[in-house]
Design a protein around this motif. Structure first.
Motif, short mmCIF file in Angstrom:
data_model
loop_
_atom_site.label_atom_id
_atom_site.label_comp_id
_atom_site.label_asym_id
_atom_site.label_seq_id
_atom_site.Cartn_x
_atom_site.Cartn_y
_atom_site.Cartn_z
N ASP A 148 0.86 -1.19 0.00
CA ASP A 148 0.00 0.00 0.00
C ASP A 148 0.90 1.24 0.00
O ASP A 148 1.66 1.45 0.95
CB ASP A 148 -0.88 -0.03 1.25
CG ASP A 148 -1.81 1.17 1.37
OD1 ASP A 148 -1.73 2.08 0.52
OD2 ASP A 148 -2.60 1.21 2.32
N PRO A 149 0.81 2.10 -1.01
CA PRO A 149 1.68 3.27 -1.07
C PRO A 149 1.19 4.46 -0.25
O PRO A 149 1.90 5.45 -0.12
CB PRO A 149 1.68 3.63 -2.56
CG PRO A 149 0.32 3.20 -3.03
CD PRO A 149 -0.02 1.97 -2.23
N ASN A 182 8.16 -3.24 3.59
CA ASN A 182 7.73 -3.03 2.21
C ASN A 182 6.83 -4.14 1.66
O ASN A 182 6.36 -4.02 0.53
CB ASN A 182 8.96 -2.85 1.32
CG ASN A 182 9.46 -1.42 1.34
OD1 ASN A 182 8.83 -0.52 0.79
ND2 ASN A 182 10.60 -1.20 1.98
N ILE A 183 6.58 -5.16 2.44
CA ILE A 183 5.62 -6.17 2.00
C ILE A 183 4.22 -5.55 1.91
O ILE A 183 3.49 -5.77 0.93
CB ILE A 183 5.60 -7.38 2.96
CG1 ILE A 183 6.94 -8.13 2.89
CG2 ILE A 183 4.45 -8.33 2.60
CD1 ILE A 183 7.09 -9.20 3.96
N THR A 184 3.86 -4.74 2.90
CA THR A 184 2.50 -4.19 2.91
C THR A 184 2.43 -2.67 2.91
O THR A 184 1.36 -2.11 2.68
CB THR A 184 1.72 -4.70 4.15
OG1 THR A 184 2.47 -4.38 5.33
CG2 THR A 184 1.47 -6.20 4.07
N GLN A 185 3.53 -1.98 3.16
CA GLN A 185 3.52 -0.52 3.20
C GLN A 185 4.76 0.04 2.53
O GLN A 185 5.87 -0.48 2.73
CB GLN A 185 3.48 -0.01 4.65
CG GLN A 185 2.16 -0.25 5.36
CD GLN A 185 2.23 0.21 6.81
OE1 GLN A 185 2.85 -0.44 7.65
NE2 GLN A 185 1.59 1.34 7.11
N SER A 186 4.59 1.13 1.79
CA SER A 186 5.75 1.75 1.14
C SER A 186 5.79 3.27 1.30
O SER A 186 6.67 3.91 0.76
CB SER A 186 5.77 1.39 -0.36
OG SER A 186 4.58 1.81 -1.00
N PRO A 188 6.79 6.77 2.71
CA PRO A 188 7.99 7.16 3.46
C PRO A 188 7.73 7.42 4.94
O PRO A 188 8.61 7.18 5.77
CB PRO A 188 8.45 8.43 2.75
CG PRO A 188 7.91 8.32 1.36
CD PRO A 188 6.61 7.59 1.49
N VAL A 189 6.55 7.90 5.28
CA VAL A 189 6.24 8.15 6.70
C VAL A 189 6.15 6.82 7.45
O VAL A 189 6.71 6.68 8.56
CB VAL A 189 4.93 8.95 6.84
CG1 VAL A 189 4.42 8.94 8.28
CG2 VAL A 189 5.16 10.39 6.38
N ALA A 190 5.46 5.85 6.89
CA ALA A 190 5.37 4.53 7.53
C ALA A 190 6.75 3.92 7.70
O ALA A 190 7.07 3.34 8.75
CB ALA A 190 4.47 3.60 6.72
N ILE A 191 7.58 4.05 6.68
CA ILE A 191 8.94 3.49 6.74
C ILE A 191 9.80 4.24 7.75
O ILE A 191 10.47 3.65 8.61
CB ILE A 191 9.60 3.53 5.34
CG1 ILE A 191 8.75 2.81 4.29
CG2 ILE A 191 11.01 2.96 5.40
CD1 ILE A 191 8.51 1.37 4.54
#
Length: 336
Positions: A148-149, A182-186, A188-191
């Motif tokens: 999910d981007p 990065n499997i489910t979220q991409s 930049p804030v989540a990372i």
């Protein structure tokens, strides 16, 4: 069995015990909080707990979105449990197997899919978070990337608790953290905030302190591991949350924002860590802060338990968690 497993964990090194406590503390805090999850009304949560005379492990679900049995996990905790389970079964981090496990657990012909078919809230059964639903849809359609981007929620941060418990002190830690995220979220804030959270737990496991000042230093170190463009923002928000230490946790969390997205939820986590004195009161204050108290509680529980040790987690709380024996077995596997 839980008592025996905890006794075995307490024979391990201090570092191993802190890693174990982080995972166990997170999942115990989550199960304790889940019946009162996603109620965006602090006075209502307070009234409910006063009515029953209990805060943690509330006897019946009052969640307006989904209904599960007390002792089970919220959708963030479900992802942490699955990450832990897969790491233990693989005896290491395997990106493909982690992704496959998510699809198998949350995808077609599962209790999660059955719950998603319900149209009225609260649904009867477990909730599936948005980033997981996007991942499932992309995988079913064969779309790449599958993540999910747009999600800024703390799913990835919570899953990272198990990854650091496995790989603390190893050079491949941040590579695995990023791959798992990065499997489910991409986004930049989540990372960025997930990596910041990992650096907090790293500092706690190493020093046994609250980890916040150590993480700030590491986020600003020109030679830091895993440098990201969001590092200064994350460090500044840690400082900002710490500056609210004079306020109650409910006051500060309401000011930051009660919803799921980061940075507000992350700041609530930081305040909970900065003002904690023991595991039980940290979890109880987190529950009473309302809103997305489960995601905040998971990370607060991890950090506070890692700092104060396995003995800080009440045995009777552990015994109220569904699959507690299974969880302890997986933890034993990944920290040794």
């Amino acid at each position: 069995m839980a008592e025996a497993a905890l006794a075995r964990l307490k024979t391990l090194s201090t570092g191993q015990q802190r890693r174990a406590a982080a995972v166990l503390g997170a999942l115990v805090a989550d199960a304790a909080t889940a019946p009162l999850h996603w109620i965006y009304d602090q006075p209502k949560v307070k009234a409910l707990t006063e009515e029953k005379g209990v805060i943690e492990f509330y006897p019946t679900s009052q969640n307006p979105f989904y209904t599960i049995e007390t002792g089970l996990f919220c959708p963030y905790g479900d992802q942490l449990f699955l990450t832990l389970k897969t790491l233990a079964e693989c005896k290491g981090f395997d990106e493909v197997k982690q992704a496959d496990a998510i699809f198998k657990t949350f995808g077609p012909n599962t209790i999660y899919e059955e719950a998603r078919k319900q149209s009225s809230h609260p649904i009867k059964g477990p909730w599936t978070n948005k980033s997981v639903k996007i991942f499932l849809a992309n995988r079913e359609e064969g779309d790449k990337p599958e993540a999910d981007p747009s999600s800024k929620d703390p799913d990835g941060l919570i899953k990272s608790i198990a990854v650091i418990a496995l790989l603390y002190g190893k050079p491949e830690l941040f590579e695995a953290v990023l791959k798992n995220l990065n499997i489910t979220q991409s986004h930049p804030v989540a990372i960025g905030y997930a990596v910041g959270g990992v650096k907090i737990l790293e500092s706690i496991i190493r020093d046994g302190q609250d980890g916040l000042n150590g993480a700030i230093r590491r986020l600003r170190d020109p030679k830091r591991a895993c440098p990201l463009d969001t590092d200064e923002e994350v460090a500044s928000n840690i400082e900002n949350a710490m500056s609210h230490a004079g306020k109650t946790h409910s006051e500060a969390t309401k000011e930051f924002g009660l919803a799921c997205g980061m940075p507000p939820s992350f700041k609530g986590m930081i305040h909970g860590i900065a003002t904690s004195r023991d595991f039980q009161s940290a979890v109880r204050r987190g529950i009473l802060a309302a809103g997305d108290n489960c995601s905040r509680g998971l990370f607060i529980g991890a950090a506070v338990a890692a700092r104060y040790g396995l003995d800080s987690i009440p045995l009777d709380w552990v015994q109220k968690v569904k699959r507690a024996d299974e969880i302890l077995g997986y933890i034993e596997t990944i920290v040794q």
